[in-house]
Design an enzyme around this catalytic site. Sequence first.
Site, PDB file in Angstrom:
ATOM      1  N   TYR A   1       0.851  -1.181   0.000  1.00 17.53           N
ATOM      2  CA  TYR A   1       0.000   0.000   0.000  1.00 17.53           C
ATOM      3  C   TYR A   1       0.891   1.237   0.000  1.00 17.53           C
ATOM      4  O   TYR A   1       2.058   1.169   0.387  1.00 17.53           O
ATOM      5  CB  TYR A   1      -0.936   0.030   1.214  1.00 17.53           C
ATOM      6  CG  TYR A   1      -0.225   0.151   2.551  1.00 17.53           C
ATOM      7  CD1 TYR A   1       0.046   1.399   3.114  1.00 17.53           C
ATOM      8  CD2 TYR A   1       0.172  -0.980   3.252  1.00 17.53           C
ATOM      9  CE1 TYR A   1       0.701   1.515   4.346  1.00 17.53           C
ATOM     10  CE2 TYR A   1       0.829  -0.881   4.471  1.00 17.53           C
ATOM     11  CZ  TYR A   1       1.078   0.371   5.021  1.00 17.53           C
ATOM     12  OH  TYR A   1       1.728   0.470   6.218  1.00 17.53           O
TER      13      TYR A   1
ATOM     14  N   THR B   1       4.723  -1.182   7.695  1.00 19.17           N
ATOM     15  CA  THR B   1       5.043  -2.128   6.633  1.00 19.17           C
ATOM     16  C   THR B   1       5.338  -1.429   5.311  1.00 19.17           C
ATOM     17  O   THR B   1       6.044  -1.986   4.463  1.00 19.17           O
ATOM     18  CB  THR B   1       3.911  -3.145   6.434  1.00 19.17           C
ATOM     19  OG1 THR B   1       2.708  -2.461   6.077  1.00 19.17           O
ATOM     20  CG2 THR B   1       3.674  -3.948   7.699  1.00 19.17           C
TER      21      THR B   1
ATOM     22  N   ASP C   1      -2.389   3.845  17.422  1.00 19.30           N
ATOM     23  CA  ASP C   1      -2.223   3.317  16.065  1.00 19.30           C
ATOM     24  C   ASP C   1      -2.158   4.438  15.027  1.00 19.30           C
ATOM     25  O   ASP C   1      -2.295   4.188  13.830  1.00 19.30           O
ATOM     26  CB  ASP C   1      -3.318   2.324  15.687  1.00 19.30           C
ATOM     27  CG  ASP C   1      -2.968   1.518  14.434  1.00 19.30           C
ATOM     28  OD1 ASP C   1      -1.780   1.179  14.251  1.00 19.30           O
ATOM     29  OD2 ASP C   1      -3.877   1.250  13.617  1.00 19.30           O
TER      30      ASP C   1
ATOM     31  N   ASN D   1      -4.481   1.789   6.514  1.00 19.26           N
ATOM     32  CA  ASN D   1      -5.357   0.826   5.842  1.00 19.26           C
ATOM     33  C   ASN D   1      -6.752   0.702   6.448  1.00 19.26           C
ATOM     34  O   ASN D   1      -7.387  -0.347   6.332  1.00 19.26           O
ATOM     35  CB  ASN D   1      -4.698  -0.561   5.794  1.00 19.26           C
ATOM     36  CG  ASN D   1      -3.495  -0.594   4.882  1.00 19.26           C
ATOM     37  OD1 ASN D   1      -3.600  -0.344   3.694  1.00 19.26           O
ATOM     38  ND2 ASN D   1      -2.334  -0.873   5.464  1.00 19.26           N
TER      39      ASN D   1
END
Length: 306
Positions: free
Chosen positions: A51, A79, A258, A263
């Site tokens: 992504y 990631t 977070d 996403n």
Amino acid sequence: MSAPSPKSPDWLDWCPDPSEPAFELPPGTVDSHCHVFGPQAEFPFAPERKYTPCDGGKEQLFALRDHLGISRNVIVQATCHGADNSAMVDALHAADGRARGVATVRPDVSDAELRALDAAGVRGVRFNFLRRLVNTASEEDLTAVANKVASLGWHVVLYFESDDLPELERFFGSLPTPLVVDHMGRPDVTQPVGGPRFTRFLRFAERNDVWVKATCPERLSVTGPPALEGQRHAYTDVVPYARRVVEEFPDRVLWGTDWPHPNLTGHMPDDGLLVDHVPHVAVTAEQQRKLLVDNPMSLYWPGEGV
């Protein structure tokens, strides 16, 4: 330098104007799970990423920290940056001791590279088992990494789906480090909190040296309501799960925002309202102090005062 890549289709940017929380976080609160994205022009995203996010760099993270009344951050390698920890390490240096890091490394990482990460403030590595986010490594490779970082006193952060725990828990239990599980092992909150799936996770955490992040209700919730438009009773379907974790593991539970919420597809939460979610899952002052201050300090800043 090549032109920046466009964001993934339907990408939701982080909330630019979070509300003022009604719940006052205790002094010394640690955000134990957050990320930095780039900025892409300075820290390019990994070619193998699955992504492409918006930018969400250290300046924005630290501004949110101060707005919410947070004292310290634990920055988990995103990631989208693969095993290039440069953006995360840059943020650690800029935090002047007020941040720790969780890195992603490859099996061939050298001792010198690990020592440099340790000096920067990294205290763990993340093993991601969500195939939609990464190409998962073999157990042999991950064991090699765990053996390398164990001598530094680091831990391993695990990100997996609850349905995959039966096939993974033997491997997890064999690792030579403490374990930290992201987002309560991503339970299916449509199932009973006392049902076999979540009970299996709780017993796994009980049998092993496991810390649990009571995080990401916005990622787990099915029926909501979402933390938007002043809603201070959000994600009621997730609350029983988080309360159970706080009650069962009072000295091994962690909390985090977070941010910048990678996403998400349904909505982007108001981070101020995520703070207001805390007293619904940690209902006493003692539980709140352990969740927000004492536990993360003992794991990431052992021996240091608030």
